[in-house]
Design a protein around this motif. Structure first.
Motif, PDB file in Angstrom:
ATOM      1  N   MET A  56       0.841  -1.203   0.000  1.00  0.00           N
ATOM      2  CA  MET A  56       0.000   0.000   0.000  1.00  0.00           C
ATOM      3  C   MET A  56       0.872   1.246   0.000  1.00  0.00           C
ATOM      4  O   MET A  56       0.634   2.186  -0.770  1.00  0.00           O
ATOM      5  CB  MET A  56      -0.949   0.013   1.201  1.00  0.00           C
ATOM      6  CG  MET A  56      -2.130  -0.917   1.055  1.00  0.00           C
ATOM      7  SD  MET A  56      -3.315  -0.716   2.409  1.00  0.00           S
ATOM      8  CE  MET A  56      -2.658  -1.850   3.614  1.00  0.00           C
ATOM      9  N   ASP A  57       1.886   1.269   0.850  1.00  0.00           N
ATOM     10  CA  ASP A  57       2.789   2.412   0.924  1.00  0.00           C
ATOM     11  C   ASP A  57       3.502   2.624  -0.414  1.00  0.00           C
ATOM     12  O   ASP A  57       3.546   3.744  -0.928  1.00  0.00           O
ATOM     13  CB  ASP A  57       3.808   2.195   2.047  1.00  0.00           C
ATOM     14  CG  ASP A  57       4.817   3.315   2.131  1.00  0.00           C
ATOM     15  OD1 ASP A  57       4.431   4.446   2.505  1.00  0.00           O
ATOM     16  OD2 ASP A  57       6.002   3.076   1.820  1.00  0.00           O
ATOM     17  N   MET A  58       4.020   1.573  -0.990  1.00  0.00           N
ATOM     18  CA  MET A  58       4.772   1.684  -2.231  1.00  0.00           C
ATOM     19  C   MET A  58       3.900   2.198  -3.379  1.00  0.00           C
ATOM     20  O   MET A  58       4.287   3.129  -4.095  1.00  0.00           O
ATOM     21  CB  MET A  58       5.377   0.323  -2.611  1.00  0.00           C
ATOM     22  CG  MET A  58       6.143   0.358  -3.913  1.00  0.00           C
ATOM     23  SD  MET A  58       7.056  -1.149  -4.305  1.00  0.00           S
ATOM     24  CE  MET A  58       5.869  -2.423  -4.036  1.00  0.00           C
ATOM     25  N   HIS A  59       2.730   1.620  -3.571  1.00  0.00           N
ATOM     26  CA  HIS A  59       1.895   1.985  -4.716  1.00  0.00           C
ATOM     27  C   HIS A  59       1.225   3.346  -4.527  1.00  0.00           C
ATOM     28  O   HIS A  59       1.097   4.111  -5.487  1.00  0.00           O
ATOM     29  CB  HIS A  59       0.903   0.879  -5.033  1.00  0.00           C
ATOM     30  CG  HIS A  59       1.612  -0.389  -5.387  1.00  0.00           C
ATOM     31  ND1 HIS A  59       2.416  -0.503  -6.498  1.00  0.00           N
ATOM     32  CD2 HIS A  59       1.693  -1.579  -4.752  1.00  0.00           C
ATOM     33  CE1 HIS A  59       2.943  -1.707  -6.542  1.00  0.00           C
ATOM     34  NE2 HIS A  59       2.517  -2.382  -5.489  1.00  0.00           N
ATOM     35  N   ALA A  60       0.835   3.684  -3.308  1.00  0.00           N
ATOM     36  CA  ALA A  60       0.263   5.014  -3.064  1.00  0.00           C
ATOM     37  C   ALA A  60       1.327   6.089  -3.291  1.00  0.00           C
ATOM     38  O   ALA A  60       1.037   7.143  -3.880  1.00  0.00           O
ATOM     39  CB  ALA A  60      -0.305   5.105  -1.647  1.00  0.00           C
ATOM     40  N   THR A  61       2.549   5.838  -2.860  1.00  0.00           N
ATOM     41  CA  THR A  61       3.649   6.785  -3.081  1.00  0.00           C
ATOM     42  C   THR A  61       3.893   6.976  -4.569  1.00  0.00           C
ATOM     43  O   THR A  61       4.036   8.113  -5.043  1.00  0.00           O
ATOM     44  CB  THR A  61       4.926   6.292  -2.376  1.00  0.00           C
ATOM     45  OG1 THR A  61       4.677   6.241  -0.964  1.00  0.00           O
ATOM     46  CG2 THR A  61       6.103   7.207  -2.648  1.00  0.00           C
ATOM     47  N   THR A  62       3.909   5.886  -5.323  1.00  0.00           N
ATOM     48  CA  THR A  62       4.106   5.966  -6.775  1.00  0.00           C
ATOM     49  C   THR A  62       2.998   6.776  -7.431  1.00  0.00           C
ATOM     50  O   THR A  62       3.257   7.616  -8.299  1.00  0.00           O
ATOM     51  CB  THR A  62       4.179   4.551  -7.385  1.00  0.00           C
ATOM     52  OG1 THR A  62       5.286   3.855  -6.803  1.00  0.00           O
ATOM     53  CG2 THR A  62       4.337   4.590  -8.888  1.00  0.00           C
ATOM     54  N   LEU A  63       1.760   6.548  -7.031  1.00  0.00           N
ATOM     55  CA  LEU A  63       0.631   7.276  -7.607  1.00  0.00           C
ATOM     56  C   LEU A  63       0.673   8.760  -7.260  1.00  0.00           C
ATOM     57  O   LEU A  63       0.392   9.616  -8.107  1.00  0.00           O
ATOM     58  CB  LEU A  63      -0.690   6.644  -7.161  1.00  0.00           C
ATOM     59  CG  LEU A  63      -1.000   5.313  -7.843  1.00  0.00           C
ATOM     60  CD1 LEU A  63      -2.035   4.524  -7.050  1.00  0.00           C
ATOM     61  CD2 LEU A  63      -1.471   5.547  -9.273  1.00  0.00           C
ATOM     62  N   ARG A  64       1.038   9.077  -6.024  1.00  0.00           N
ATOM     63  CA  ARG A  64       1.158  10.495  -5.645  1.00  0.00           C
ATOM     64  C   ARG A  64       2.253  11.168  -6.471  1.00  0.00           C
ATOM     65  O   ARG A  64       2.062  12.285  -6.964  1.00  0.00           O
ATOM     66  CB  ARG A  64       1.438  10.634  -4.144  1.00  0.00           C
ATOM     67  CG  ARG A  64       0.196  10.495  -3.288  1.00  0.00           C
ATOM     68  CD  ARG A  64       0.441  10.917  -1.848  1.00  0.00           C
ATOM     69  NE  ARG A  64       1.414  10.071  -1.178  1.00  0.00           N
ATOM     70  CZ  ARG A  64       1.137   8.897  -0.606  1.00  0.00           C
ATOM     71  NH1 ARG A  64      -0.104   8.445  -0.605  1.00  0.00           N
ATOM     72  NH2 ARG A  64       2.082   8.197  -0.032  1.00  0.00           N
ATOM     73  N   LYS A  65       3.391  10.499  -6.629  1.00  0.00           N
ATOM     74  CA  LYS A  65       4.486  11.054  -7.429  1.00  0.00           C
ATOM     75  C   LYS A  65       4.075  11.234  -8.887  1.00  0.00           C
ATOM     76  O   LYS A  65       4.577  12.126  -9.565  1.00  0.00           O
ATOM     77  CB  LYS A  65       5.726  10.163  -7.339  1.00  0.00           C
ATOM     78  CG  LYS A  65       6.441  10.272  -6.014  1.00  0.00           C
ATOM     79  CD  LYS A  65       7.671   9.378  -5.976  1.00  0.00           C
ATOM     80  CE  LYS A  65       8.360   9.470  -4.643  1.00  0.00           C
ATOM     81  NZ  LYS A  65       9.501   8.535  -4.549  1.00  0.00           N
ATOM     82  N   ALA A  66       3.162  10.406  -9.372  1.00  0.00           N
ATOM     83  CA  ALA A  66       2.677  10.502 -10.754  1.00  0.00           C
ATOM     84  C   ALA A  66       1.642  11.615 -10.908  1.00  0.00           C
ATOM     85  O   ALA A  66       1.187  11.882 -12.020  1.00  0.00           O
ATOM     86  CB  ALA A  66       2.088   9.175 -11.200  1.00  0.00           C
ATOM     87  N   GLY A  67       1.253  12.233  -9.798  1.00  0.00           N
ATOM     88  CA  GLY A  67       0.320  13.342  -9.859  1.00  0.00           C
ATOM     89  C   GLY A  67      -1.147  12.960  -9.803  1.00  0.00           C
ATOM     90  O   GLY A  67      -2.019  13.766 -10.135  1.00  0.00           O
TER      91      GLY A  67
END
Length: 149
Positions: A56-67
């Motif tokens: 959850m942490d990894m994918h949410a971080t990736t999505l936030r970084k993607a805007g």
């Protein structure tokens, strides 16, 4: 969640060949016909269902970084009610949930049929492989508790 700095067992070393194989499969899924943001949304939703904090942490971080809009991420568990998801995302998320919740029975024909307007056979195959891979990672993350980065 474990507060340890290491997993319950050093599975990346002890099952090194299988781990390398899973990494290679993950790379193939990321290089597939499914766009990165949709794949990450699917990965995050499946990880939420499976209770894998690491994923959850990894994918949410990736999505936030993607805007990706925070409200979209905040309403992901209720995607079927949220106005922030389009028909393609809804079809993918419905299929991902159905494949993840197999104790509820095989995915319905309706969940499968919802994919057709948005995905060709290759896309359905790639999406299904992505759901299978994130479920494998979730079992390692939830079961063996690797520390959060």
């Amino acid at each position: 969640m474990s507060s340890s700095d290491s997993p319950r067992v050093p599975y990346t070393r002890l099952a090194a060949e299988a781990f390398k194989g899973l990494l290679a499969t993950s790379k193939a899924v990321h290089d597939s016909s499914i766009d990165a943001d949709l794949l990450e949304l699917v990965f995050l939703r499946v990880s939420q269902i499976n209770g894998c904090g690491y994923c959850m942490d990894m994918h949410a971080t990736t999505l936030r970084k993607a805007g990706i809009e925070p409200r979209k991420l905040d309403t992901l568990p209720a995607w079927h009610e949220s106005r922030f998801f389009d028909a393609r995302e809804r079809a993918a998320l419905g299929w991902a949930e159905a494949l993840t919740r197999l104790p509820d029975g095989a995915p319905s024909q309706a969940a499968f049929d919802a994919l057709a307007p948005h995905f060709d056979d290759k896309g359905i195959s790639d999406l299904s492989m992505g759901v299978a891979v994130i479920n494998a990672w979730n079992r390692l993350g939830a079961g063996l508790l690797p520390p959060l980065p």
